[in-house]
Design a protein around this motif. Structure first.
Motif, PDB file in Angstrom:
ATOM      1  N   ASN A 355      -5.712 -53.828 -51.432  1.00  0.00           N
ATOM      2  CA  ASN A 355      -6.393 -52.533 -51.437  1.00  0.00           C
ATOM      3  C   ASN A 355      -7.285 -52.508 -50.204  1.00  0.00           C
ATOM      4  O   ASN A 355      -8.382 -53.056 -50.211  1.00  0.00           O
ATOM      5  CB  ASN A 355      -7.215 -52.358 -52.718  1.00  0.00           C
ATOM      6  N   GLY A 357      -9.026 -50.408 -48.809  1.00  0.00           N
ATOM      7  CA  GLY A 357     -10.343 -49.799 -48.916  1.00  0.00           C
ATOM      8  C   GLY A 357     -11.391 -50.805 -49.349  1.00  0.00           C
ATOM      9  O   GLY A 357     -12.589 -50.610 -49.135  1.00  0.00           O
ATOM     10  N   LEU A 358     -10.932 -51.865 -49.992  1.00  0.00           N
ATOM     11  CA  LEU A 358     -11.856 -52.895 -50.464  1.00  0.00           C
ATOM     12  C   LEU A 358     -11.873 -54.107 -49.549  1.00  0.00           C
ATOM     13  O   LEU A 358     -12.925 -54.671 -49.263  1.00  0.00           O
ATOM     14  CB  LEU A 358     -11.462 -53.340 -51.885  1.00  0.00           C
ATOM     15  N   THR A 360      -9.498 -55.720 -46.127  1.00  0.00           N
ATOM     16  CA  THR A 360      -8.326 -55.635 -45.245  1.00  0.00           C
ATOM     17  C   THR A 360      -7.651 -57.005 -45.137  1.00  0.00           C
ATOM     18  O   THR A 360      -8.215 -58.019 -45.538  1.00  0.00           O
ATOM     19  CB  THR A 360      -8.729 -55.138 -43.841  1.00  0.00           C
TER      20      THR A 360
ATOM     21  N   SER B  35      -9.147 -41.112 -40.492  1.00  0.00           N
ATOM     22  CA  SER B  35      -9.307 -41.387 -41.928  1.00  0.00           C
ATOM     23  C   SER B  35     -10.204 -40.335 -42.553  1.00  0.00           C
ATOM     24  O   SER B  35     -11.199 -39.916 -41.947  1.00  0.00           O
ATOM     25  CB  SER B  35      -9.900 -42.782 -42.134  1.00  0.00           C
ATOM     26  N   LEU B  37     -11.837 -38.310 -46.317  1.00  0.00           N
ATOM     27  CA  LEU B  37     -12.236 -38.335 -47.727  1.00  0.00           C
ATOM     28  C   LEU B  37     -12.117 -36.919 -48.275  1.00  0.00           C
ATOM     29  O   LEU B  37     -12.124 -35.954 -47.507  1.00  0.00           O
ATOM     30  CB  LEU B  37     -13.692 -38.791 -47.874  1.00  0.00           C
ATOM     31  N   ASP B  71     -14.515 -42.149 -52.334  1.00  0.00           N
ATOM     32  CA  ASP B  71     -15.360 -43.128 -51.638  1.00  0.00           C
ATOM     33  C   ASP B  71     -14.616 -43.858 -50.532  1.00  0.00           C
ATOM     34  O   ASP B  71     -15.233 -44.488 -49.681  1.00  0.00           O
ATOM     35  CB  ASP B  71     -15.881 -44.172 -52.643  1.00  0.00           C
ATOM     36  N   SER B  72     -13.296 -43.826 -50.608  1.00  0.00           N
ATOM     37  CA  SER B  72     -12.499 -44.566 -49.628  1.00  0.00           C
ATOM     38  C   SER B  72     -11.275 -43.740 -49.266  1.00  0.00           C
ATOM     39  O   SER B  72     -10.718 -43.034 -50.113  1.00  0.00           O
ATOM     40  CB  SER B  72     -12.065 -45.917 -50.221  1.00  0.00           C
ATOM     41  N   SER B  73     -10.847 -43.865 -48.003  1.00  0.00           N
ATOM     42  CA  SER B  73      -9.645 -43.143 -47.587  1.00  0.00           C
ATOM     43  C   SER B  73      -8.377 -43.879 -48.009  1.00  0.00           C
ATOM     44  O   SER B  73      -7.277 -43.366 -47.839  1.00  0.00           O
ATOM     45  CB  SER B  73      -9.658 -42.942 -46.071  1.00  0.00           C
ATOM     46  N   TYR B  74      -8.533 -45.091 -48.524  1.00  0.00           N
ATOM     47  CA  TYR B  74      -7.382 -45.885 -48.952  1.00  0.00           C
ATOM     48  C   TYR B  74      -7.195 -45.807 -50.459  1.00  0.00           C
ATOM     49  O   TYR B  74      -8.159 -45.690 -51.216  1.00  0.00           O
ATOM     50  CB  TYR B  74      -7.558 -47.351 -48.551  1.00  0.00           C
ATOM     51  N   ARG B 102      -3.109 -43.667 -47.440  1.00  0.00           N
ATOM     52  CA  ARG B 102      -4.369 -43.334 -46.753  1.00  0.00           C
ATOM     53  C   ARG B 102      -4.468 -41.829 -46.625  1.00  0.00           C
ATOM     54  O   ARG B 102      -3.466 -41.154 -46.352  1.00  0.00           O
ATOM     55  CB  ARG B 102      -4.404 -43.990 -45.379  1.00  0.00           C
ATOM     56  N   GLN B 131     -13.963 -39.337 -42.581  1.00  0.00           N
ATOM     57  CA  GLN B 131     -14.709 -40.396 -43.255  1.00  0.00           C
ATOM     58  C   GLN B 131     -15.841 -40.897 -42.374  1.00  0.00           C
ATOM     59  O   GLN B 131     -15.656 -41.090 -41.189  1.00  0.00           O
ATOM     60  CB  GLN B 131     -13.785 -41.570 -43.595  1.00  0.00           C
TER      61      GLN B 131
END
Lengths: 530, 131
Positions: A355, A357-358, A360, B35, B37, B71-74, B102, B131
């Motif tokens: 993940n 986002g958490l 890499t 990226s 949000l 909170d995250s683009s992923y 993403r 983001q």
């Protein structure tokens, strides 16, 4: 002049062509629509001939539903595919497919051999509609309350009553917001009493309330919290909740140093960051031992098991193999599904970026460099969790098992779709660096191990009367005690014998989470076209 | 004589083409992925994102939580945890990696991009911010 003009024209034309080509390269920057791959339809083959197998690819995607084939071609594909890739293909009784339904025939395409303990060697033969298989969830997401239950089924033959107890809850969920915690007993669900329910309608109501399938479903529970005499009513609204796979990271102070504790519930993508954070904090605490709680961990991504093994053992993993996959003897060098050369799974020492986002990819993982680990287990400890134990044992890390026997699944498969059904047939087994992978009866904690599938440790029943990670919880207490004395708590032997007693459960009246069971092998729907 | 007419015509065409290219280059530079949000959560946006992912990944159904792309683009997506009738995970030993997506902005549009294939699909309802 003309000559010059012609050169000029040629040059201009060439430049114009190049310029236009460059212009063309700048286009199509919008989203790309997905193009479904086409498939060729082979001619239907002739009849069945014992031990005569066509190439599976010549029979694939010839389906009854869309008239590109028939039930016969679907069954013949299953037969050829099983003969090619099933781990125990030479133990299949090659029966004429005539007279079988497609799914019934698939059910026949497996071994009936037994393990040493007498249970079926292959208990992992499944199928489900591809539509069901093709459900993706955000990592850790599901519809529910954020509660995990222990279901004790009714067994009139031994006087055991049906009972539902909370094993743990996830933070930031309806359950945790209602202060529901481990050890709470569910007395009734929407007015239906758990222990008294004795008809199909009541059981269905209980299952519906305990395992909601739809966002917004409201259910009223009567609960008896741990240590309380009074009950309370709680109404919970189901929603999409996110599980927390790594919880309860702490250190336990002892006279002989700090012992780390880590509850690891599932090998899902978000666990990578959770594990890295947990090991980093335990390393900073300078722990001398680790208790790894896998009692509710049914597995998931194998690579996460490899990473955690590295984070526990560190230097001992160098030049070692976490797991080697073995297919049937027709495929000793190449993976029959991916076509890739067979290579072993290493102990991964860097992040993979499950993940991003958490966390890499490519970051060095922390390690505790331990030569010993205490693993807490139950029958729910399965697959990748067992691989973790086996992988560590393969490099001589001392694994001390506290709890009950694990599920026994050293096998895996590639889900394979054909004609709207996705099939799961055992295709490979995993072995550790020492070449051991024969634990189909599970890893059993034993004070004096005799066999490789027996692991030094103590048989201890799950203790629902204490919080996970509590020094007084029976499994944690046994691990700490064993660490000090190298002995097991004696009182557990009687419970072990009771726990192994065969029970008689009325199958029509069992509580179970059917939300993701997906009808499995009883399904008969085949009218779906990919 | 014909050559004299043809050359200016070709030069004009080249000039036009160069102009066109420069416009496209500007557009291209504005299509650099950034990226993103979600700037405003709504049920309609939630449904659009689930449906778009379903099409992008060629999967039947998708379930995301309210915090997806907040909170995250992923975003990582996994197979639903299918279980056997005795409660065991069917895929307890998975060799796959999760689907990794993403949220990006290209030009004025918001896209969901599959990091593995590089494919992306535009969102029409969902409002995004850098983001």
């Amino acid at each position: 002049m003309n000559s010059l003009s012609n050169k000029t024209i040629a040059g201009v034309l060439a430049f114009s062509f190049l310029a236009l080509s460059a212009c063309g390269g700048g286009g199509n920057s919008r989203g790309t629509n997905v193009i479904l791959s086409s498939h060729s339809v082979s001619a239907t083959t002739g009849g069945w001939l014992a031990r005569d197998f066509a190439e599976p690819s010549t029979l694939a995607d010839q389906c009854a539903a869309n008239q590109t084939g028939s039930q016969f071609t679907e069954k013949m594909w299953l037969r050829s595919w099983s003969n090619d890739t099933y781990l125990w293909y030479n133990e299949i009784d090659d029966q004429n497919p005539a007279g079988f339904g497609v799914i019934d025939y698939f059910d026949e395409l497996k071994t009936n051999a037994l393990t040493a303990s007498g249970r079926l060697k292959d208990q992992f033969h499944f199928s489900m509609p591809t539509q069901e298989w093709q459900q993706l969830n955000q990592s850790g997401a599901s519809v529910g309350y954020g509660i995990n239950f222990h279901l004790q089924q009714s067994d009139p033959s031994s006087g055991v009553e049906r009972k539902v107890t909370i094993t743990y809850t996830d933070p930031d969920t309806p359950a945790s917001e209602a202060n529901i915690a481990r050890g709470a007993v569910v007395i009734d669900v929407d007015g239906v009493n758990i222990s008294a329910a004795n008809d199909a309608t009541s059981i269905a109501a209980l299952n519906n309330g305990l395992f909601p399938a739809t966002d917004g479903q409201q259910t009223t529970f009567t609960l008896q919290d741990l240590g309380q005499n009074e009950t309370r009513k709680v109404t919970l609204t189901a929603k999409t909740v996110i599980s927390t796979p790594v919880q309860n990271v702490k250190t336990l102070a002892t006279n002989t140093g700090k012992v780390g504790y880590l509850q690891f519930n599932s090998h899902i993508a978000t666990a990578e960051k959770g594990l890295v954070d947990a090991i980093t904090s335990l390393k900073a605490e300078n722990i001398s031992d680790l208790i790894l709680d896998l009692r509710y961990n049914g597995g998931g991504y194998l690579a996460l098991a490899s990473q955690l093994s590295y984070m526990i053992a560190g230097d001992a993993t160098e030049h070692k193999v976490f797991e080697k996959l073995t297919f049937n003897d027709k495929h000793q060098n190449f993976d029959p599904v991916t076509g890739e050369q067979l290579t072993s799974t290493p102990f991964y020492d860097t992040s993979i970026g499950f993940n991003e986002g958490l966390l890499t990819a490519g970051h060095a993982l922390p390690t505790l460099n331990l030569s010993r680990v205490y693993v807490l287990t139950s029958q729910n400890t399965c697959s990748a969790s067992e691989s973790l134990m086996n992988g560590l044992r393969g490099i001589d890390v001392e694994v001390i098992q506290i709890g009950s026997t694990t599920c026994g699944k050293p096998y895996g498969f590639y889900p394979t779709p054909n004609c709207g059904t996705t099939y799961f047939t055992v295709q490979f087994s995993g072995e550790n660096d020492k070449g051991f992978g024969d634990y189909s009866d599970g890893f059993e904690p034993t004070f004096n191990p005799s066999f490789d599938s027996e692991v030094k440790g103590c048989w201890v029943e799950d203790d629902l009367t204490h919080a996970l990670g509590d020094k007084n919880e029976d499994l944690v207490a046994a691990a700490l005690s064993y660490r000090e004395t190298a002995n097991c708590p004696g009182v557990q032997l009687a419970k072990y014998l009771m726990g192994n007693k065969r029970s008689v459960i009325t199958q029509d009246f069992i509580l179970e989470d059917k939300r993701m069971q997906a009808v499995l092998k009883n399904n008969r729907l085949v009218n779906f076209t990919r | 004589m014909k050559v004299n007419i043809l050359v200016p015509s070709l030069l004009l065409m080249l000039l036009w083409c160069s102009f066109g290219c420069s416009i496209q280059a500007q557009q291209k530079s504005s299509f650099i992925e950034v990226s993103a949000l979600i700037s405003h959560f709504s049920n309609e946006s939630h449904i659009e994102i689930e449906n778009t992912i379903s099409i992008l990944l060629e999967q039947q159904r998708v379930l995301i939580a309210d915090n997806a792309f907040i909170d995250s683009s992923y975003l990582s997506l996994e197979r639903a945890a299918h279980k056997t009738d005795n409660g065991q995970l069917i895929m307890g030993r998975s060799m796959e990696l999760p689907f990794r997506l993403r949220l990006i902005i290209k030009g004025d549009l918001c896209f969901i991009k599959d990091e593995k294939s590089g494919k992306s699909l535009a969102l029409s309802i969902t409002q995004c911010k850098v983001q």
